[in-house]
Design a protein around this motif. Structure first.
Motif, PDB file in Angstrom:
ATOM      1  N   ALA A  18      24.861   9.584  42.383  1.00 14.50           N
ATOM      2  CA  ALA A  18      25.039   8.516  43.363  1.00 14.50           C
ATOM      3  C   ALA A  18      26.267   8.807  44.226  1.00 14.50           C
ATOM      4  CB  ALA A  18      25.200   7.172  42.668  1.00 14.50           C
ATOM      5  N   SER A  56      17.630   6.337  49.668  1.00 17.91           N
ATOM      6  CA  SER A  56      18.543   5.430  50.359  1.00 17.91           C
ATOM      7  C   SER A  56      18.810   4.188  49.519  1.00 17.91           C
ATOM      8  CB  SER A  56      17.953   5.022  51.707  1.00 17.91           C
ATOM      9  OG  SER A  56      18.698   3.973  52.290  1.00 17.91           O
ATOM     10  N   VAL A  57      20.095   3.865  49.354  1.00 17.23           N
ATOM     11  CA  VAL A  57      20.515   2.644  48.654  1.00 17.23           C
ATOM     12  C   VAL A  57      21.103   1.720  49.716  1.00 17.23           C
ATOM     13  CG1 VAL A  57      21.813   1.728  46.706  1.00 17.23           C
ATOM     14  CG2 VAL A  57      21.066   4.110  46.672  1.00 17.23           C
ATOM     15  N   ASP A  58      20.253   1.252  50.606  1.00 17.03           N
ATOM     16  CA  ASP A  58      20.716   0.497  51.775  1.00 17.03           C
ATOM     17  C   ASP A  58      19.694  -0.580  52.115  1.00 17.03           C
ATOM     18  OD1 ASP A  58      21.092  -0.191  54.671  1.00 17.03           O
ATOM     19  OD2 ASP A  58      22.741   1.229  54.479  1.00 17.03           O
ATOM     20  N   SER A  59      20.145  -1.817  52.132  1.00 12.39           N
ATOM     21  CA  SER A  59      19.234  -2.933  52.357  1.00 12.39           C
ATOM     22  C   SER A  59      18.737  -3.034  53.789  1.00 12.39           C
ATOM     23  CB  SER A  59      19.924  -4.249  51.981  1.00 12.39           C
ATOM     24  OG  SER A  59      21.097  -4.436  52.770  1.00 12.39           O
ATOM     25  N   PHE A  85      14.101  -2.692  44.975  1.00 15.92           N
ATOM     26  CA  PHE A  85      14.712  -1.366  45.017  1.00 15.92           C
ATOM     27  C   PHE A  85      14.632  -0.685  43.657  1.00 15.92           C
ATOM     28  CE2 PHE A  85      18.351   1.314  44.059  1.00 15.92           C
ATOM     29  CZ  PHE A  85      18.197   2.294  45.021  1.00 15.92           C
ATOM     30  N   ALA A  93      12.798   2.756  43.157  1.00 17.20           N
ATOM     31  CA  ALA A  93      13.651   3.935  42.973  1.00 17.20           C
ATOM     32  C   ALA A  93      13.407   4.616  41.636  1.00 17.20           C
ATOM     33  CB  ALA A  93      15.120   3.547  43.101  1.00 17.20           C
ATOM     34  N   LEU A 149      21.282   9.389  45.214  1.00 14.80           N
ATOM     35  CA  LEU A 149      21.255   7.976  45.574  1.00 14.80           C
ATOM     36  C   LEU A 149      22.412   7.727  46.529  1.00 14.80           C
ATOM     37  CD1 LEU A 149      20.738   6.795  41.929  1.00 14.80           C
ATOM     38  CD2 LEU A 149      19.077   6.397  43.752  1.00 14.80           C
ATOM     39  N   THR A 186      24.728  -0.509  49.449  1.00 11.90           N
ATOM     40  CA  THR A 186      24.269  -1.804  48.951  1.00 11.90           C
ATOM     41  C   THR A 186      24.443  -1.797  47.439  1.00 11.90           C
ATOM     42  OG1 THR A 186      22.694  -1.996  50.775  1.00 11.90           O
ATOM     43  CG2 THR A 186      22.369  -3.469  48.906  1.00 11.90           C
ATOM     44  N   TYR A 204      22.033  -3.223  44.795  1.00 10.73           N
ATOM     45  CA  TYR A 204      20.853  -2.397  44.520  1.00 10.73           C
ATOM     46  C   TYR A 204      21.167  -1.369  43.440  1.00 10.73           C
ATOM     47  CZ  TYR A 204      18.346  -4.075  48.698  1.00 10.73           C
ATOM     48  OH  TYR A 204      17.682  -4.830  49.622  1.00 10.73           O
ATOM     49  N   LEU A 205      22.313  -0.698  43.587  1.00 10.99           N
ATOM     50  CA  LEU A 205      22.679   0.315  42.607  1.00 10.99           C
ATOM     51  C   LEU A 205      22.913  -0.323  41.244  1.00 10.99           C
ATOM     52  CD1 LEU A 205      23.296   3.310  42.147  1.00 10.99           C
ATOM     53  CD2 LEU A 205      25.694   2.807  42.653  1.00 10.99           C
ATOM     54  N   LEU A 263      19.673  -0.984  39.534  1.00  8.30           N
ATOM     55  CA  LEU A 263      19.068   0.240  39.023  1.00  8.30           C
ATOM     56  C   LEU A 263      19.774   0.720  37.766  1.00  8.30           C
ATOM     57  CD1 LEU A 263      17.088   2.663  39.480  1.00  8.30           C
ATOM     58  CD2 LEU A 263      18.981   3.772  40.684  1.00  8.30           C
TER      59      LEU A 263
END
Length: 317
Positions: free
Chosen positions: A10, A40-43, A84, A88, A104, A108, A111-112, A115
């Motif tokens: 990440a 992508s970890v982006d809202s 997400f 993911a 990753l 956001t 989101y991470l 996960l």
């Protein structure tokens, strides 16, 4: 003892900290080791038609390295941390099965967190409670409801802007429906917590002024690239409105309001930059709650090299 293989790496950090450049450089370095693909970890990047204001990777960048969870949704729809994590998880497995390293990349942090730690038992939306909160907000204003949230859930209130109606409303909805704070759900143990091995490398500037200057420069570049025309095009569709999660993304919300109220471009720019700074502050607050992360000073001249070096060490450990 040999450490178990990593599932992904990440690369996180506040907005405008250089995450994309670092991820692309790392992916290039990994070509000799099977290659890499970016998740992508982006809202905001999930939405189609929202390219300039989200600083979406260029076509050249998207072609250079396979990307996932970008341009997957119309802005009419919502996308959650649960969505997400659900999407993911198989992506990571698929990328690894093809001998590549999943990266990753984004800011956001919720989101991470979803996960890495699994999903908790936060209740689903309650339309009646939500409507009652919205009605109170019309009477009192969202800053007043943000102050109320600070009394019952100070941890959540601390990471939200006083005008962040979507998230303030959701946090108050959870409190009203359950008598528990949203932050308590986030902190509670999750029976389905995954056993991931995902090193987190965080690009964080030691000088806030440096980040503020980067944010202003990037916003100016977006304005020059036609950001307001992009927002006008979204408004002209006829099926979008300013209360949608997509249109509440930083920059879009301020531009929509400015176009509604006839603001000059300079005022839209000012409000957009202020909102982006507030976003960065919230992201840094999230990051500081993750003691397992490894921090790289985003201002360092060799920041990209440091990210690559740390990632390579993790992959060969």
């Amino acid at each position: 003892m040999t450490q178990r293989p990593i599932d992904a790496i990440a690369i996180v950090g506040p907005t405008a900290s250089g995450k994309t450049a670092a991820a692309l450089a790392l992916a290039d370095s990994l070509q000799g080791q099977g290659g890499a693909e970016i998740i992508s970890v982006d809202s905001a990047l999930v939405y189609r038609g929202m390219d300039i204001g989200t600083a979406k990777p260029s076509r050249q960048e998207l072609d250079a390295v396979p990307h996932h969870l970008i341009d997957t949704l119309e802005p009419l729809h919502s996308y959650s941390a649960a969505d997400f994590a659900r999407e993911a998880t198989p992506l990571i497995a698929d990328i690894r099965a093809r001998g590549k390293t999943p990266l990753l990349v984004g800011g956001t942090m919720l989101y991470l967190k979803a996960l890495l730690e699994g999903l908790n038992d936060i209740p689903s939306a309650n339309p009646e409670v939500r409507a009652a909160i919205a009605q109170r907000a019309e009477q009192l204003g969202w800053p007043a409801l943000h102050a109320e949230l600070a009394q019952v859930d100070p941890a959540t209130a601390a990471r939200l802007a006083p005008a962040d109606s979507q998230r303030i409303g959701r946090a108050l909805e959870v409190w009203t429906s359950t008598g528990r704070s949203l932050s308590s759900f986030h902190q509670s143990a999750k029976p389905d917590a995954p056993n991931w091995h995902i090193p987190v490398i965080s690009l964080e500037p030691t000088d806030r002024a440096w980040l503020h200057a980067r944010i202003a420069l990037r916003f100016d570049h977006m304005m020059e690239a036609g950001f307001l025309d992009e927002v006008k095009g979204l408004r002209a569709r006829g099926d979008l409105h300013p209360d949608l999660p997509s249109m509440r993304c930083v920059g879009y919300r301020q531009a929509w309001q400015g176009l509604d109220e006839g603001w000059p471009e300079a005022k839209i720019r000012e409000h957009g930059i202020i909102a982006t700074r507030q976003l960065a502050k919230r992201q840094i607050t999230w990051l500081r709650s993750m003691p397992e992360r490894v921090v790289v000073d985003a201002r360092a001249g060799d920041a990209v090299h440091q990210v690559k070096q740390m990632a390579m060490q993790a992959l060969t450990a």
